[in-house]
Design an enzyme around this catalytic site. Sequence first.
Site, PDB file in Angstrom:
ATOM      1  N   ASP A   1     -34.375   3.742  29.277  1.00  0.00           N
ATOM      2  CA  ASP A   1     -35.625   4.335  29.742  1.00  0.00           C
ATOM      3  C   ASP A   1     -35.269   5.647  30.438  1.00  0.00           C
ATOM      4  O   ASP A   1     -34.654   5.631  31.514  1.00  0.00           O
ATOM      5  CB  ASP A   1     -36.333   3.373  30.709  1.00  0.00           C
TER       6      ASP A   1
ATOM      7  N   GLY B   1     -35.592   8.530  22.143  1.00  0.00           N
ATOM      8  CA  GLY B   1     -36.791   8.377  21.302  1.00  0.00           C
ATOM      9  C   GLY B   1     -36.424   8.133  19.851  1.00  0.00           C
ATOM     10  O   GLY B   1     -37.217   8.390  18.950  1.00  0.00           O
TER      11      GLY B   1
ATOM     12  N   TYR C   1     -49.014  18.140  29.462  1.00  0.00           N
ATOM     13  CA  TYR C   1     -47.972  18.010  28.432  1.00  0.00           C
ATOM     14  C   TYR C   1     -47.470  19.390  28.013  1.00  0.00           C
ATOM     15  O   TYR C   1     -46.261  19.616  27.911  1.00  0.00           O
ATOM     16  CB  TYR C   1     -48.589  17.263  27.245  1.00  0.00           C
TER      17      TYR C   1
ATOM     18  N   GLY D   1     -36.191   5.504  18.214  1.00  0.00           N
ATOM     19  CA  GLY D   1     -36.764   4.317  17.587  1.00  0.00           C
ATOM     20  C   GLY D   1     -38.062   4.567  16.835  1.00  0.00           C
ATOM     21  O   GLY D   1     -38.687   3.618  16.345  1.00  0.00           O
TER      22      GLY D   1
HETATM   23  N1  LIG Z   1     -45.932  14.146  16.540  1.00  0.00           N
HETATM   24  C1  LIG Z   1     -46.330  15.341  16.902  1.00  0.00           C
HETATM   25  O1  LIG Z   1     -47.371  15.842  16.443  1.00  0.00           O
HETATM   26  C2  LIG Z   1     -45.516  16.146  17.876  1.00  0.00           C
HETATM   27  C3  LIG Z   1     -45.835  17.504  18.046  1.00  0.00           C
HETATM   28  C4  LIG Z   1     -45.096  18.267  18.939  1.00  0.00           C
HETATM   29  C5  LIG Z   1     -44.056  17.679  19.646  1.00  0.00           C
HETATM   30  N2  LIG Z   1     -43.787  16.355  19.465  1.00  0.00           N
HETATM   31  C6  LIG Z   1     -42.670  15.801  20.243  1.00  0.00           C
HETATM   32  O2  LIG Z   1     -41.740  15.201  19.367  1.00  0.00           O
HETATM   33  C7  LIG Z   1     -41.069  14.142  20.050  1.00  0.00           C
HETATM   34  C8  LIG Z   1     -41.131  12.876  19.211  1.00  0.00           C
HETATM   35  O3  LIG Z   1     -42.481  12.504  19.092  1.00  0.00           O
HETATM   36  P1  LIG Z   1     -43.023  11.547  17.941  1.00  0.00           P
HETATM   37  O4  LIG Z   1     -44.263  12.150  17.435  1.00  0.00           O
HETATM   38  O5  LIG Z   1     -41.940  11.163  17.001  1.00  0.00           O
HETATM   39  O6  LIG Z   1     -43.452  10.292  18.843  1.00  0.00           O
HETATM   40  P2  LIG Z   1     -43.240   8.708  18.696  1.00  0.00           P
HETATM   41  O7  LIG Z   1     -44.184   8.097  19.666  1.00  0.00           O
HETATM   42  O8  LIG Z   1     -43.297   8.298  17.278  1.00  0.00           O
HETATM   43  O9  LIG Z   1     -41.754   8.556  19.225  1.00  0.00           O
HETATM   44  C9  LIG Z   1     -41.436   8.781  20.578  1.00  0.00           C
HETATM   45  C10 LIG Z   1     -40.426   7.756  20.991  1.00  0.00           C
HETATM   46  O10 LIG Z   1     -40.092   8.023  22.363  1.00  0.00           O
HETATM   47  C11 LIG Z   1     -39.923   6.767  22.986  1.00  0.00           C
HETATM   48  N3  LIG Z   1     -40.094   6.877  24.432  1.00  0.00           N
HETATM   49  C12 LIG Z   1     -41.237   7.090  25.117  1.00  0.00           C
HETATM   50  N4  LIG Z   1     -41.006   7.020  26.431  1.00  0.00           N
HETATM   51  C13 LIG Z   1     -39.687   6.785  26.582  1.00  0.00           C
HETATM   52  C14 LIG Z   1     -38.840   6.604  27.703  1.00  0.00           C
HETATM   53  N5  LIG Z   1     -39.324   6.620  28.944  1.00  0.00           N
HETATM   54  N6  LIG Z   1     -37.515   6.386  27.487  1.00  0.00           N
HETATM   55  C15 LIG Z   1     -37.013   6.328  26.235  1.00  0.00           C
HETATM   56  N7  LIG Z   1     -37.772   6.471  25.133  1.00  0.00           N
HETATM   57  C16 LIG Z   1     -39.095   6.692  25.306  1.00  0.00           C
HETATM   58  C17 LIG Z   1     -41.002   5.902  22.379  1.00  0.00           C
HETATM   59  O11 LIG Z   1     -40.746   4.515  22.584  1.00  0.00           O
HETATM   60  C18 LIG Z   1     -40.940   6.308  20.920  1.00  0.00           C
HETATM   61  O12 LIG Z   1     -40.056   5.493  20.180  1.00  0.00           O
HETATM   62  C19 LIG Z   1     -41.749  14.007  21.418  1.00  0.00           C
HETATM   63  O13 LIG Z   1     -40.990  14.700  22.392  1.00  0.00           O
HETATM   64  C20 LIG Z   1     -43.075  14.703  21.204  1.00  0.00           C
HETATM   65  O14 LIG Z   1     -43.609  15.189  22.401  1.00  0.00           O
HETATM   66  C21 LIG Z   1     -44.474  15.585  18.599  1.00  0.00           C
END
Ligand SMILES: NC(=O)c1ccc[n+]([C@@H]2O[C@H](COP(=O)([O-])OP(=O)(O)OC[C@H]3O[C@@H](n4cnc5c(N)ncnc54)[C@H](O)[C@@H]3O)[C@@H](O)[C@H]2O)c1
Length: 256
Positions: A65, A15, A157, A17
Amino acid sequence: MSTPESPERVALVTGGGSGIGREICRALARAGRKVAVADIQNGGMAETVAQITAADGVALAVPMDITSADAVASGVARINDALGPVDILVNCAGWDELMPFLSTDEDFWERVIDINFKGALRTTHACLPPMIESGWGRVINISSDAARVGSSMEAVYSGAKGAVISFSKTMAREMAKKGVTVNVVCPGPTATPLLDGIVNASDDGEKVINAMARAVPMKRVGEPHEVASAVAYFASEEAGYVTGQTLSVSGGLTMS
Ligand SMILES: NC(=O)c1ccc[n+]([C@@H]2O[C@H](COP(=O)([O-])OP(=O)(O)OC[C@H]3O[C@@H](n4cnc5c(N)ncnc54)[C@H](O)[C@@H]3O)[C@@H](O)[C@H]2O)c1
């Protein structure tokens, strides 16, 4: 001889990216790590790599992936060839859509669990053997405060992220004598494209996110770099006696 922050260490961030993952990649690169940026979004990976190399860091884009064991295996093999064995694994890739539990179906459950929980199983399974062999490793799993206190419209989730915490504690025990630590960072609501997507995709999204921010003692959502600094600590040489821990980075939303 190793230095406190050995530049030889190789980190894999899934993740990487986007959002929190990108900031984790940048923080680890600043600490002298060579960073494999793994994602399914080529543009996002390229941007993260460009930001790191522009700052004189070392980074490699690795399309991966995490829902495919084959893709994980070939991605890890590519990192091994290009940078060396993975010493630091950060499972950050994640996904969700806000929905009342009774509106979800089996396909949705599968997708949420596959990305948020089983993805971390696949990468951990692939990366642990060389860490055990070298006697040094760091695994940092990104869960969520939703796992610790629940979060309306994120039932599956929350369950998958809870599984990440339980799995991490068990792995911390299994790895304790092998020089490999396993810890968890739980963001609260954090300003990323995922949060934007959740808000935009749901009729009630804006309401729920606003309520989340109001529930935070600091009365604001987090910034991705605030989560990344906690990950950088767990990944550091200095954190070698810290394992099985779950740290919330959420403005005081969860206290324990
Ligand atoms: N943003 C929030 O409020 C929040 C809160 C709690 C936890 N999180 C967790 O933090 C982490 C990062 O989230 P974020 O907010 O930066 O999200 P984001 O969507 O900005 O980044 C997530 C990244 O994961 C990649 N991804 C998704 N499915 C994938 C797969 N099958 N294989 C490889 N890559 C994949 C996406 O392409 C994306 O680049 C996640 O695990 C999310 O659950 C986020």
